[in-house]
Motif scaffolding. Structure first.
Motif, PDB file in Angstrom:
ATOM      1  N   ALA A  48      48.226 102.803  38.076  1.00 34.43           N
ATOM      2  CA  ALA A  48      48.197 101.337  38.176  1.00 34.43           C
ATOM      3  C   ALA A  48      49.251 100.742  37.246  1.00 34.43           C
ATOM      4  O   ALA A  48      49.729  99.633  37.471  1.00 34.43           O
ATOM      5  N   THR A  49      49.626 101.494  36.213  1.00 37.97           N
ATOM      6  CA  THR A  49      50.619 100.989  35.254  1.00 37.97           C
ATOM      7  C   THR A  49      51.932 100.646  35.947  1.00 37.97           C
ATOM      8  O   THR A  49      52.455  99.544  35.790  1.00 37.97           O
ATOM      9  N   GLN A  50      52.460 101.579  36.733  1.00 32.21           N
ATOM     10  CA  GLN A  50      53.717 101.274  37.423  1.00 32.21           C
ATOM     11  C   GLN A  50      53.523 100.131  38.424  1.00 32.21           C
ATOM     12  O   GLN A  50      54.409  99.293  38.598  1.00 32.21           O
ATOM     13  N   LEU A  86      43.804 106.243  40.985  1.00 34.13           N
ATOM     14  CA  LEU A  86      42.792 107.303  40.923  1.00 34.13           C
ATOM     15  C   LEU A  86      42.276 107.496  39.498  1.00 34.13           C
ATOM     16  O   LEU A  86      41.354 108.268  39.276  1.00 34.13           O
ATOM     17  N   SER A  87      42.907 106.793  38.526  1.00 37.29           N
ATOM     18  CA  SER A  87      42.683 107.141  37.117  1.00 37.29           C
ATOM     19  C   SER A  87      41.243 107.001  36.652  1.00 37.29           C
ATOM     20  O   SER A  87      40.747 107.839  35.904  1.00 37.29           O
ATOM     21  N   LYS A  88      40.565 105.921  37.044  1.00 44.01           N
ATOM     22  CA  LYS A  88      39.257 105.647  36.464  1.00 44.01           C
ATOM     23  C   LYS A  88      38.144 106.072  37.417  1.00 44.01           C
ATOM     24  O   LYS A  88      37.284 106.856  37.075  1.00 44.01           O
ATOM     25  N   ARG A  89      38.189 105.555  38.632  1.00 41.85           N
ATOM     26  CA  ARG A  89      37.057 105.830  39.511  1.00 41.85           C
ATOM     27  C   ARG A  89      37.021 107.289  39.946  1.00 41.85           C
ATOM     28  O   ARG A  89      35.956 107.862  40.133  1.00 41.85           O
TER      29      ARG A  89
HETATM   30  C1  LIG Z   1      43.434 101.991  32.799  1.00 37.16           C
HETATM   31  C2  LIG Z   1      43.823 100.664  33.320  1.00 37.16           C
HETATM   32  C3  LIG Z   1      45.057 100.451  33.958  1.00 37.16           C
HETATM   33  C4  LIG Z   1      46.102 101.538  34.056  1.00 37.16           C
HETATM   34  O1  LIG Z   1      45.738 102.487  34.992  1.00 37.16           O
HETATM   35  P1  LIG Z   1      46.581 103.834  35.227  1.00 37.16           P
HETATM   36  O2  LIG Z   1      46.268 104.208  36.616  1.00 37.16           O
HETATM   37  O3  LIG Z   1      46.101 104.824  34.232  1.00 37.16           O
HETATM   38  O4  LIG Z   1      48.030 103.525  35.028  1.00 37.16           O
HETATM   39  C5  LIG Z   1      45.340  99.198  34.463  1.00 37.16           C
HETATM   40  N1  LIG Z   1      44.474  98.186  34.352  1.00 37.16           N
HETATM   41  C6  LIG Z   1      43.271  98.329  33.731  1.00 37.16           C
HETATM   42  C7  LIG Z   1      42.352  97.165  33.641  1.00 37.16           C
HETATM   43  C8  LIG Z   1      42.922  99.574  33.185  1.00 37.16           C
HETATM   44  O5  LIG Z   1      41.757  99.714  32.539  1.00 37.16           O
END
Ligand SMILES: *Cc1c(COP(=O)(O)O)cnc(C)c1O
Length: 418
Positions: A115-117, A249-252
């Motif tokens: 999500a960062t990019q 995919l990072s969190k969920r």
């Molecule tokens: C972790 C996080 C991101 C970044 O997500 P990545 O996929 O790790 O780059 C963006 N927004 C929020 C609110 C987050 O907690």
């Protein structure tokens, strides 16, 4: 001395920087309990079952050797299609979109390095001289630094603890102006644990409509909602205002190291055609995620993994409740509302009750030094004298952390008559 971009020096301290500083002062006699950053992959109790499917999908993409070439600039068609289908499914299942079915297609989805990019690309694309972005406060520090790098001003709307961390729509209208380029909405929310009601999302969409601006909907925690709550994706209101949805995919899915995310442009009235074109140009310059991860995405996002997500929530919710109940017993801390989603909560520190603690930073530093408990000072998120806590620890560790925080506060308690 050779110079460097001054914008880089202006960005706020990152979470990583503050964590490193705090960890260096831990009490060596006590193992550290971290309620700081939430890297879900570090907590295997959260995903005891069902994640093998993700690993197998990547392993077979690698061993097939079919994905050794450069992927196309916006992503593999199969992965873009699967992401679009996934997002359509989320909108459909929230039940809000019967009158205005969402039309997200493969060509609306761009695959990104987390999500960062995605959020850095969106902010870079929207940036214009003198323009500003509306950000929530407390907020996520990455938006702050990304706006700075993109040369964007910030305006803030407050998330209000007394309203279950929803905002006051009147204030959002008040801080927006003719130079406002977009509103950022993070739902479910990091750092507060809020999950916005459908009505509240509608109110925000109406503001975006009235100002003719898009909403950047950060839905990295989309679907991570408890207690019978409901996640309503912002794209359900795409008939009112254009929505740029960000996810990963990072969190969920709990694989932040795989660096897979997306941005999806939901533009019913065609006002984002220029933005879309600019996204194509930028994504041509900045390559996206690794091909082998992209190849695994159709299987990772498929409904076949519903049980994995149910299991995660079934573990996460009691973890949250244990921490919440433990914190409620600590006099100098105030938990305003029980988190309804994400993996984080904000807790207020009553510094007037604590000897030698003037700020949230003092609290975090001294707590680390004496009790080896890591919490993040709220000022990183724009709220002084609050702390942010990750609530996904196993119950025994949460109880231990609360005991240590309680002893810390008791030792420093300013009592009447002193
Ligand atoms: C972790 C996080 C991101 C970044 O997500 P990545 O996929 O790790 O780059 C963006 N927004 C929020 C609110 C987050 O907690």
């Amino acid at each position: 001395m050779i110079g460097s971009n001054p914008a880089i020096w202006k960005v706020n301290p990152s979470i990583r920087g503050v964590v490193a500083e705090l960890l260096s002062s831990a009490n060596p006699g006590n193992p550290v309990i971290s309620l700081g950053p939430g890297d879900p992959a570090a907590y295997p109790h959260l995903f005891s079952k069902g994640r093998e499917a993700f690993t197998e999908a990547v392993a077979s993409a690698v061993s097939s050797r079919l994905y050794d070439s450069y992927p196309p600039p916006f992503g593999l068609p199969s992965a873009r299609r699967a992401t679009a289908a996934y997002l359509r499914g989320v909108v459909k299942s929230c039940g809000n979109s019967r009158e205005h079915p969402v039309q997200l297609r493969e060509s609306d989805v761009f695959l990104t390095v987390g999500a960062t990019q995605a959020l850095q690309a969106v902010l870079t694309i929207l940036a214009s001289a003198g323009g500003n972005i509306l950000l929530p406060r407390p907020g996520f520090p990455l938006y702050e630094s990304s706006c700075e790098l993109a040369g964007l001003d910030r305006r803030y709307y407050d998330l209000l603890p007394a309203r279950n961390w929803e905002a006051d729509p009147t204030q959002i209208r008040y801080v927006a102006d003719a130079r406002t380029l977009a509103i950022v909405v993070i739902n479910p929310n990091n750092p507060t644990g809020a999950v916005f009601s459908s009505h509240h999302l509608l109110q925000i969409a109406e503001i975006a409509r009235d100002f003719s601006i898009p909403i950047i909907a950060d839905e990295v925690y989309g679907g991570m909602v408890f207690g019978g709550g409901r996640f309503v994706p912002m794209a359900s209101f795409a008939h009112l205002a254009p929505i740029i949805t960000i996810g990963s995919l990072s969190k969920r899915w709990m694989v932040p190291g795989w660096r897979f995310g997306w941005l999806a442009i939901c533009d019913r009235h065609g006002t984002l055609q220029g933005v879309r074109k600019a996204t194509e140009i930028l994504m041509n310059l900045n390559p996206g995620p690794a091909s082998v991860i992209q190849a695994a995405v159709p299987s990772i996002l498929s409904d076949a993994n519903a049980e994995f997500h149910e299991n995660v929530l079934a573990v996460l919710e009691p973890c949250m409740n244990t921490l919440f109940e433990g914190l409620k017993k600590i006099k100098a801390l105030r938990c305003h509302s029980r988190p309804k989603g994400s993996m984080f909560m904000m807790v207020e520190v009553d510094t007037t009750l604590l000897h030698g603690i003037e700020s949230d930073m003092d609290f975090a530093k001294q707590l680390m030094k004496e009790e080896s408990v890591l919490v993040l000072p709220g000022s990183i998120f724009g709220m002084k004298n609050w702390i942010r806590l990750f609530f996904g620890l196993p119950a025994d560790l949460s109880i231990d952390a609360c005991d240590r925080m309680n002893s810390f506060c008791e030792r420093r308690m300013i009592r009447d008559g002193w």
